[in-house]
Scaffold this motif. Structure first.
Motif, PDB file in Angstrom:
ATOM      1  N   UNK A   1       0.822  -1.202   0.000  1.00 54.47           N
ATOM      2  CA  UNK A   1       0.000   0.000   0.000  1.00 54.47           C
ATOM      3  C   UNK A   1       0.859   1.257   0.000  1.00 54.47           C
ATOM      4  N   UNK A   2       0.357   2.294  -0.606  1.00 52.37           N
ATOM      5  CA  UNK A   2       1.036   3.585  -0.669  1.00 52.37           C
ATOM      6  C   UNK A   2       0.117   4.566  -1.390  1.00 52.37           C
TER       7      UNK A   2
ATOM      8  N   UNK B   1      -1.317   5.023 -12.246  1.00 52.06           N
ATOM      9  CA  UNK B   1      -2.518   5.512 -12.925  1.00 52.06           C
ATOM     10  C   UNK B   1      -3.129   6.734 -12.245  1.00 52.06           C
ATOM     11  N   UNK B   2      -2.444   7.269 -11.233  1.00 55.86           N
ATOM     12  CA  UNK B   2      -3.031   8.405 -10.527  1.00 55.86           C
ATOM     13  C   UNK B   2      -2.000   9.232  -9.795  1.00 55.86           C
TER      14      UNK B   2
ATOM     15  N   UNK C   1       3.207   1.854  -6.469  1.00 52.74           N
ATOM     16  CA  UNK C   1       2.848   0.691  -5.673  1.00 52.74           C
ATOM     17  C   UNK C   1       2.611  -0.537  -6.564  1.00 52.74           C
ATOM     18  N   UNK C   2       2.163  -0.313  -7.790  1.00 50.75           N
ATOM     19  CA  UNK C   2       1.968  -1.444  -8.699  1.00 50.75           C
ATOM     20  C   UNK C   2       3.288  -2.144  -9.010  1.00 50.75           C
TER      21      UNK C   2
ATOM     22  N   UNK D   1      -0.413  -7.860  -4.099  1.00 54.43           N
ATOM     23  CA  UNK D   1      -1.660  -7.151  -4.369  1.00 54.43           C
ATOM     24  C   UNK D   1      -1.444  -5.693  -3.975  1.00 54.43           C
ATOM     25  N   UNK D   2      -1.812  -4.763  -4.838  1.00 59.02           N
ATOM     26  CA  UNK D   2      -1.613  -3.355  -4.512  1.00 59.02           C
ATOM     27  C   UNK D   2      -2.926  -2.702  -4.107  1.00 59.02           C
ATOM     28  N   UNK D   3      -2.800  -1.705  -3.231  1.00 63.65           N
ATOM     29  CA  UNK D   3      -3.970  -0.982  -2.735  1.00 63.65           C
ATOM     30  C   UNK D   3      -3.521   0.436  -2.428  1.00 63.65           C
ATOM     31  N   UNK D   4      -4.209   1.412  -3.022  1.00 65.09           N
ATOM     32  CA  UNK D   4      -3.854   2.812  -2.789  1.00 65.09           C
ATOM     33  C   UNK D   4      -4.428   3.273  -1.451  1.00 65.09           C
ATOM     34  N   UNK D   5      -3.584   3.849  -0.618  1.00 70.94           N
ATOM     35  CA  UNK D   5      -4.035   4.250   0.699  1.00 70.94           C
ATOM     36  C   UNK D   5      -3.212   5.419   1.211  1.00 70.94           C
TER      37      UNK D   5
END
Length: 269
Positions: A26-27, A32-33, A43-44, A58-62
């Motif tokens: 996470x980060x 894409x953003x 993070x990807x 698995x990536x997660x934006x946070x």
């Protein structure tokens, strides 16, 4: 794995991948953003490195300075995977805008505290110990229920001496005390909290600002330290301590990416 788009966080995620773990990285920075300071690490990319190392990424934006965002992240993880065995906070925003000479407010590293505004200190706290606390409080209920788990805070040991800058020193000391305090409350429930102290790490930022030649180790070294701790049946004996990557390498026998085994980093070396 919080704060995993680059630096030590990415190294830890990769090392957990080497151990075959499923790692949620996470980060804030995404391909894409949004991206922190316009940097090129995302993070990807870290999730792909976990896959390449042998794990499942698995990536997660946070945004780890937001309590709501962190709670939402943890709820998503528990819904999808059912449990959290290891939670690591490697979030650090204190060096954002630092160019190797000065911070955005014009102050150099080590500028006497009475000659600079105290306002940037809030960024050091928010991008370090506060983020660690938010992650710990979000994952603790599930770990306490399971009577197992590891919460690790990436920091820098302050017991060895002053770190050279009031803001940096206070932020790291606060993170270290957070690890100790969490250990006191979580220990009776079978959950271990501790701090991990890397050396002078060859992060992407260190390379960019010309400090690579001063680095003692790669980000993977701290990662392998964390992976070794997580696999240790006697992990609970380390609760509340601030552990050095170099000491752990000597104890567990792992090496850095280049096969070397750097000793504990000491201030001024």
């Amino acid at each position: 794995m919080a704060g995993a788009s680059r630096g030590v966080g990415r190294g830890i995620a990769r090392a957990l991948g080497e151990a075959g773990a499923t790692v949620i990285v996470t980060a804030r920075s995404s391909e894409t953003g949004q991206r922190t300071e316009g940097r090129a690490e995302f993070v990807e990319d870290t999730a792909r490195e976990v896959d390449a190392a042998g794990g499942k990424g698995h990536h997660y934006l946070c945004d780890h300075t937001s309590e709501r965002a962190v709670d939402t992240l943890v709820h998503w993880i528990l819904r999808r995977f059912g449990r959290i065995d290891v939670a690591v906070s490697s979030v650090w925003g204190g060096n954002e805008g630092y160019d190797g000479d000065r911070y955005p407010d014009g102050a150099a590293w080590g500028t006497p505290f009475w000659r600079r505004s105290a306002e940037p200190f809030l960024g050091f706290l928010g991008g370090g110990p506060q983020a660690g606390l938010l992650l710990a409080r979000a994952v603790a209920p599930a770990m306490v229920s399971a009577k197992s788990g590891l919460i690790a805070f990436v920091s820098f040991d302050t017991q060895v001496g002053y770190l050279g800058d009031v803001f940096y020193d206070l932020a790291k000391a606060t993170t270290n005390r957070l690890a100790f305090a969490c250990a006191q409350e979580l220990g009776p429930h079978g959950v271990t909290a501790l701090g991990l102290s890397p050396g002078f790490v060859r992060t992407e930022r260190a390379v960019d600002i010309g400090h690579a030649d001063r680095a003692t180790e790669s980000p993977l070294y701290a990662g392998r330290a964390l992976a070794a701790l997580a696999a240790d049946p006697a992990l609970g004996t380390q609760a509340g301590r601030i552990l050095h990557a170099g000491d752990l390498a000597a104890h567990y026998g792992f090496t850095d990416a280049d096969g070397t085994q750097p000793a504990r980093f000491c201030i001024g070396q």
